[in-house]
Design a protein around this motif. Structure first.
Motif, PDB file in Angstrom:
ATOM      1  N   GLY A 606     -29.819 -76.451 -18.805  1.00  0.00           N
ATOM      2  CA  GLY A 606     -28.484 -76.810 -19.274  1.00  0.00           C
ATOM      3  C   GLY A 606     -28.386 -78.213 -19.828  1.00  0.00           C
ATOM      4  O   GLY A 606     -27.301 -78.797 -19.870  1.00  0.00           O
ATOM      5  N   VAL A 607     -29.497 -78.798 -20.257  1.00  0.00           N
ATOM      6  CA  VAL A 607     -29.489 -80.146 -20.828  1.00  0.00           C
ATOM      7  C   VAL A 607     -29.313 -80.029 -22.341  1.00  0.00           C
ATOM      8  O   VAL A 607     -30.104 -79.364 -23.010  1.00  0.00           O
ATOM      9  CB  VAL A 607     -30.806 -80.886 -20.514  1.00  0.00           C
ATOM     10  N   PRO A 608     -28.298 -80.665 -22.929  1.00  0.00           N
ATOM     11  CA  PRO A 608     -28.080 -80.549 -24.370  1.00  0.00           C
ATOM     12  C   PRO A 608     -29.146 -81.295 -25.165  1.00  0.00           C
ATOM     13  O   PRO A 608     -29.612 -82.359 -24.762  1.00  0.00           O
ATOM     14  CB  PRO A 608     -26.700 -81.178 -24.571  1.00  0.00           C
ATOM     15  N   ILE A 609     -29.500 -80.728 -26.318  1.00  0.00           N
ATOM     16  CA  ILE A 609     -30.489 -81.322 -27.216  1.00  0.00           C
ATOM     17  C   ILE A 609     -29.811 -81.524 -28.566  1.00  0.00           C
ATOM     18  O   ILE A 609     -29.251 -80.585 -29.130  1.00  0.00           O
ATOM     19  CB  ILE A 609     -31.709 -80.401 -27.409  1.00  0.00           C
ATOM     20  N   VAL A 610     -29.876 -82.730 -29.083  1.00  0.00           N
ATOM     21  CA  VAL A 610     -29.382 -82.979 -30.435  1.00  0.00           C
ATOM     22  C   VAL A 610     -30.555 -82.852 -31.390  1.00  0.00           C
ATOM     23  O   VAL A 610     -31.595 -83.482 -31.199  1.00  0.00           O
ATOM     24  CB  VAL A 610     -28.750 -84.377 -30.556  1.00  0.00           C
ATOM     25  N   THR A 611     -30.405 -82.021 -32.415  1.00  0.00           N
ATOM     26  CA  THR A 611     -31.493 -81.776 -33.356  1.00  0.00           C
ATOM     27  C   THR A 611     -31.009 -81.933 -34.787  1.00  0.00           C
ATOM     28  O   THR A 611     -29.865 -81.590 -35.108  1.00  0.00           O
ATOM     29  CB  THR A 611     -32.084 -80.364 -33.139  1.00  0.00           C
ATOM     30  N   ARG A 618     -41.706 -76.051 -38.232  1.00  0.00           N
ATOM     31  CA  ARG A 618     -42.087 -76.879 -37.082  1.00  0.00           C
ATOM     32  C   ARG A 618     -41.007 -77.870 -36.672  1.00  0.00           C
ATOM     33  O   ARG A 618     -41.092 -78.457 -35.596  1.00  0.00           O
ATOM     34  CB  ARG A 618     -43.396 -77.607 -37.386  1.00  0.00           C
ATOM     35  N   GLY A 619     -40.006 -78.065 -37.521  1.00  0.00           N
ATOM     36  CA  GLY A 619     -38.893 -78.923 -37.158  1.00  0.00           C
ATOM     37  C   GLY A 619     -37.607 -78.159 -36.902  1.00  0.00           C
ATOM     38  O   GLY A 619     -36.516 -78.753 -36.937  1.00  0.00           O
ATOM     39  N   ARG A 620     -37.733 -76.837 -36.588  1.00  0.00           N
ATOM     40  CA  ARG A 620     -36.532 -76.004 -36.508  1.00  0.00           C
ATOM     41  C   ARG A 620     -36.514 -75.085 -35.280  1.00  0.00           C
ATOM     42  O   ARG A 620     -35.745 -74.141 -35.223  1.00  0.00           O
ATOM     43  CB  ARG A 620     -36.417 -75.159 -37.783  1.00  0.00           C
ATOM     44  N   ALA A 621     -37.375 -75.355 -34.301  1.00  0.00           N
ATOM     45  CA  ALA A 621     -37.401 -74.494 -33.118  1.00  0.00           C
ATOM     46  C   ALA A 621     -36.111 -74.624 -32.315  1.00  0.00           C
ATOM     47  O   ALA A 621     -35.565 -73.623 -31.827  1.00  0.00           O
ATOM     48  CB  ALA A 621     -38.609 -74.834 -32.241  1.00  0.00           C
ATOM     49  N   THR A 622     -35.606 -75.844 -32.162  1.00  0.00           N
ATOM     50  CA  THR A 622     -34.356 -76.024 -31.421  1.00  0.00           C
ATOM     51  C   THR A 622     -33.198 -75.378 -32.173  1.00  0.00           C
ATOM     52  O   THR A 622     -32.319 -74.741 -31.557  1.00  0.00           O
ATOM     53  CB  THR A 622     -34.091 -77.521 -31.191  1.00  0.00           C
ATOM     54  N   LEU A 623     -33.176 -75.516 -33.494  1.00  0.00           N
ATOM     55  CA  LEU A 623     -32.173 -74.830 -34.313  1.00  0.00           C
ATOM     56  C   LEU A 623     -32.201 -73.329 -34.048  1.00  0.00           C
ATOM     57  O   LEU A 623     -31.144 -72.689 -33.870  1.00  0.00           O
ATOM     58  CB  LEU A 623     -32.447 -75.104 -35.789  1.00  0.00           C
ATOM     59  N   ALA A 624     -33.399 -72.751 -34.011  1.00  0.00           N
ATOM     60  CA  ALA A 624     -33.515 -71.304 -33.796  1.00  0.00           C
ATOM     61  C   ALA A 624     -32.927 -70.901 -32.451  1.00  0.00           C
ATOM     62  O   ALA A 624     -32.249 -69.875 -32.334  1.00  0.00           O
ATOM     63  CB  ALA A 624     -34.982 -70.882 -33.892  1.00  0.00           C
ATOM     64  N   CYS A 625     -33.180 -71.713 -31.423  1.00  0.00           N
ATOM     65  CA  CYS A 625     -32.624 -71.397 -30.105  1.00  0.00           C
ATOM     66  C   CYS A 625     -31.093 -71.446 -30.140  1.00  0.00           C
ATOM     67  O   CYS A 625     -30.416 -70.558 -29.597  1.00  0.00           O
ATOM     68  CB  CYS A 625     -33.159 -72.375 -29.068  1.00  0.00           C
ATOM     69  N   TYR A 626     -30.544 -72.471 -30.767  1.00  0.00           N
ATOM     70  CA  TYR A 626     -29.086 -72.571 -30.854  1.00  0.00           C
ATOM     71  C   TYR A 626     -28.496 -71.407 -31.659  1.00  0.00           C
ATOM     72  O   TYR A 626     -27.407 -70.903 -31.336  1.00  0.00           O
ATOM     73  CB  TYR A 626     -28.682 -73.910 -31.477  1.00  0.00           C
ATOM     74  N   ARG A 627     -29.179 -70.992 -32.701  1.00  0.00           N
ATOM     75  CA  ARG A 627     -28.701 -69.829 -33.463  1.00  0.00           C
ATOM     76  C   ARG A 627     -28.683 -68.586 -32.591  1.00  0.00           C
ATOM     77  O   ARG A 627     -27.737 -67.796 -32.650  1.00  0.00           O
ATOM     78  CB  ARG A 627     -29.591 -69.612 -34.690  1.00  0.00           C
ATOM     79  N   ARG A 628     -29.707 -68.406 -31.789  1.00  0.00           N
ATOM     80  CA  ARG A 628     -29.747 -67.241 -30.891  1.00  0.00           C
ATOM     81  C   ARG A 628     -28.605 -67.305 -29.880  1.00  0.00           C
ATOM     82  O   ARG A 628     -28.076 -66.286 -29.448  1.00  0.00           O
ATOM     83  CB  ARG A 628     -31.084 -67.176 -30.153  1.00  0.00           C
ATOM     84  N   MET A 629     -28.236 -68.531 -29.492  1.00  0.00           N
ATOM     85  CA  MET A 629     -27.181 -68.735 -28.489  1.00  0.00           C
ATOM     86  C   MET A 629     -25.784 -68.721 -29.107  1.00  0.00           C
ATOM     87  O   MET A 629     -24.784 -68.702 -28.385  1.00  0.00           O
ATOM     88  CB  MET A 629     -27.398 -70.086 -27.779  1.00  0.00           C
ATOM     89  N   THR A 632     -23.480 -74.345 -32.268  1.00  0.00           N
ATOM     90  CA  THR A 632     -23.797 -75.241 -33.373  1.00  0.00           C
ATOM     91  C   THR A 632     -23.434 -76.692 -33.094  1.00  0.00           C
ATOM     92  O   THR A 632     -23.734 -77.566 -33.899  1.00  0.00           O
ATOM     93  CB  THR A 632     -23.041 -74.796 -34.644  1.00  0.00           C
ATOM     94  N   GLU A 633     -22.821 -76.970 -31.952  1.00  0.00           N
ATOM     95  CA  GLU A 633     -22.274 -78.308 -31.712  1.00  0.00           C
ATOM     96  C   GLU A 633     -23.337 -79.408 -31.701  1.00  0.00           C
ATOM     97  O   GLU A 633     -23.044 -80.559 -32.038  1.00  0.00           O
ATOM     98  CB  GLU A 633     -21.513 -78.344 -30.374  1.00  0.00           C
ATOM     99  N   CYS A 634     -24.550 -79.084 -31.297  1.00  0.00           N
ATOM    100  CA  CYS A 634     -25.594 -80.113 -31.182  1.00  0.00           C
ATOM    101  C   CYS A 634     -26.547 -80.129 -32.374  1.00  0.00           C
ATOM    102  O   CYS A 634     -27.592 -80.779 -32.324  1.00  0.00           O
ATOM    103  CB  CYS A 634     -26.388 -79.925 -29.890  1.00  0.00           C
TER     104      CYS A 634
END
Length: 638
Positions: A606-611, A618-629, A632-634
């Motif tokens: 539950g720790v927020p990540i700003v990306t 290779r610079g979009r793995a965190t984006l992909a996780c947020y899209r699955r969730m 978009t806030e972070c």
């Protein structure tokens, strides 16, 4: 020649041999054998003289005559074994040593020789028992300890290797080979300064030792001192010319850059070096043993690497011809036979991301083969082994042997989880071992290798027109290409003070390897700290002290007003790393090459990540996780 004259002549010859007059001694031994061809002592002593003179084949013939004349003399069998080993006939040497042990089971020299010969044959597990028995009988047997240390190196037990090699030193063994082996063990134990000291000692003992020069070059390269690495590689080339090593020298990159300009300069040198070598004719060689490199650091520069990766693969095609090429593409009856291969099927990011995939494949449709490069003993490795239908360990990094084993499995699909993470699987991928060969984001950049057909990624992770980034056919799954088991949430047993942190600070955690800290990231860190007077950015220390020193020096130049609020923490155990995440306010994703497993760990807690999503996967793995969730806030837009 009378018996008394024969005895006197043998004694004269032995005295001359001890005094170093080999020619005079040989003349007398041959005179004895002319009079008595079956004289056992003369055959044995002349055989030993031939060994001294560097004539092992003659030595073998003479020592075998001694054994025929006196088959009950243990020392004759041992001498024969020693000569056979020197003549590169280890299988026959094993028989000779065993014959000695049949006569005298506690013959230490025979036990030692047997262990060495078995090791030379590649029967390293079988070599352990006679060597350990020799040491039990003669605790100060340094050469046996040295060989045990070498065997421990081969099986990846670096702590045991150090113990044995140190014992050999205490027993009086002082050789370049031992110092080099000890340096290798220490390097794997992350004691790099000690390792470099041992490599330097090896070169002091043997200035023309190419193995030590190569390892010292590798150590300097790992530290980031590319100029020093080139100097040592050049020394190796004088003694052991290698086109693979020339390619490595042309494509050297440091892990941490002092500036953007330096990074661009290295990239230009990388490309021009490849282009120049592509015009040359090369000799075939084994890239694993002759200095081939897998080009790990290029993808951290933030550019489309497809063309450079393809060029590098074309270059290595000129020096490496795989032994096996499976051409039959006909479908086999029954389940689909799919193989997974990696050197990191263990408590490592690769093991964690793929353990669930391997275990979860539908066994009514798939027959699963797992190939582990190196033997791993941790819980993740054991779970992967237990979930496989077939499990094979390559304890030795021999390409031809691995190609043969995999080719015999009749795979329809071979899945490389991380091409580019280490050299063995990179070069193995040059073979055609299955009709369909794939890779994925274990090392998130195209392989550039023409025998890899598909790159498995995610529609959530790839930008538009992503196929232009790959030499493979891009496959974009509707889910992430991983199956990550949520770590258990740790009990809150530590507070900030235990990490040396203030309760009043706002903690921005960036727990990434330092080679992910692109120069473009500096300004973003500086902007955050300038806007938040209570902010502190936490980063881990580098794998090498020099990485940390270089990055902090760069921060002092690029963000001087706030660089003192970038805190470096020692590397943590996994449990403490999770505790540190829970104590942080937010996690920062580096630009161009973001988090992978760290992202999954943080989100599971539950720790927020700003990306700030990058241009490449290779610079979009965190984006992909947020899209699955569906969040978009972070996700930063600029």
């Amino acid at each position: 020649m009378a018996c008394s004259d024969i005895l006197a002549t043998v004694q004269q010859a032995l005295s001359l041999q001890i005094a170093g007059d080999l020619a005079g001694a040989e003349t007398r031994y041959r005179a004895v054998l002319a009079a008595d061809p079956g004289h056992a002592d003369a055959c044995y002593l002349l055989g030993q003289l031939c060994r001294q003179a560097g004539r092992p084949d003659e030595a073998v013939a003479l020592l075998r005559r001694a054994v025929e004349a006196a088959p009950d003399r243990v020392v004759f069998h041992i001498g024969t074994g020693d000569a056979l080993a020197e003549a590169a006939q280890p299988a026959d040497a094993v028989q000779a040593y065993q014959a000695a042990l049949d006569l005298q089971p506690d013959a230490v020299d025979a036990l030692y020789g047997l262990g060495c010969a078995l090791a030379d044959l590649g029967a390293r597990d079988e070599a352990l028992a006679p060597l350990q028995t020799a040491i039990a009988l003669a605790p100060g047997h340094g050469p046996a300890q040295a060989i045990l240390g070498e065997l421990a190196l081969h099986r990846g037990d670096f702590a045991e290797a150090e113990t044995c090699l140190r014992a050999a030193q205490v027993a009086g063994v002082d050789s370049a080979e031992l110092a080099n082996d000890l340096g290798i063990a220490l390097n794997h134990l992350h004691r790099h300064d000690e390792a470099i000291a041992e490599f330097r000692r090896a070169l002091e003992l043997k200035p023309d030792c190419p193995e030590a020069a190569m390892n010292l070059g590798n150590a300097r390269r790992e530290e980031g001192d590319v100029a020093a690495a080139r100097e040592f590689y050049a020394r190796v080339l004088i003694r052991k010319p290698s086109d693979c090593l020339r390619i490595r020298m042309a494509t050297l990159l440091p892990p941490v850059y002092a500036s953007t300009d330096e990074m661009l300069e290295y990239r230009a040198r990388f490309e021009s070096g490849i282009d120049e070598l592509l015009d040359e004719n090369f000799s075939a060689c084994d890239p694993i043993t002759q200095g081939g490199a897998h080009n790990f650091y290029l993808c951290y520069q933030g550019f489309n690497d497809r063309d450079l990766q393809v060029k590098l693969a074309r270059l290595y095609r000129k020096v490496y011809a795989p032994s096996h090429q499976v051409m039959n593409k006909a479908a086999l009856p029954g389940r689909i036979r799919v193989g997974f291969i990696s050197a990191f099927f263990s408590d490592h990011t690769i093991g964690h991301l793929n353990q669930g995939i391997i275990a979860g494949l539908d066994r009514s449709r798939f027959e699963v083969f797992v190939f582990s490069v190196g033997k791993h003993e941790d819980a993740v490795a054991r779970a992967i082994e237990a979930s496989a239908d077939h499990y094979h360990v390559f304890t030795e990094r021999r390409l031809a042997e691995a190609e043969a084993v995999i080719a015999q499995c009749g795979l329809q699909v071979l899945f490389y989880t991380d091409i580019g993470m280490e050299p063995f699987t990179y070069f193995l991928a040059f073979s055609r071992l299955a009709p369909v060969q794939c890779t994925t984001w274990g090392h998130p950049v195209t392989s550039g290798i023409d025998t890899i057909d598909y790159y498995v990624s995610s529609v959530d992770q790839e930008p538009e027109q992503a196929s232009a980034h790959y030499s493979e056919t891009l496959v974009e799954l509707s889910a992430l290409p991983a199956y990550f088991r949520r770590p258990g949430k740790p009990a809150a047993t530590r507070d900030r003070a235990s990490f040396g942190l203030s309760d009043a600070a706002r903690i921005y955690l960036c727990p990434q390897s330092l080679f992910k800290f692109h120069p473009d990231f500096d300004g973003l860190i500086g902007g955050i700290l300038a806007a938040d007077s209570l902010g502190e950015v936490l980063i881990p220390e580098g794998h090498h002290r020099q990485w940390t020193d270089l990055l902090l020096a760069r921060f002092r130049r690029t963000i001087p007003e706030v660089s003192n609020r970038v805190r470096v923490l020692p590397r943590q155990s996994y449990e403490d790393y999770l505790q540190l995440m829970l104590l942080s306010d937010v996690m920062l994703d580096p630009v161009h090459f973001g988090g992978g497993k760290t992202t999954l760990d943080a989100l599971s807690l539950g720790v927020p990540i700003v990306t700030l999503p990058g241009e490449f996967m290779r610079g979009r793995a965190t984006l992909a996780c947020y899209r699955r969730m569906g969040m978009t806030e972070c996700i930063a837009a600029s």
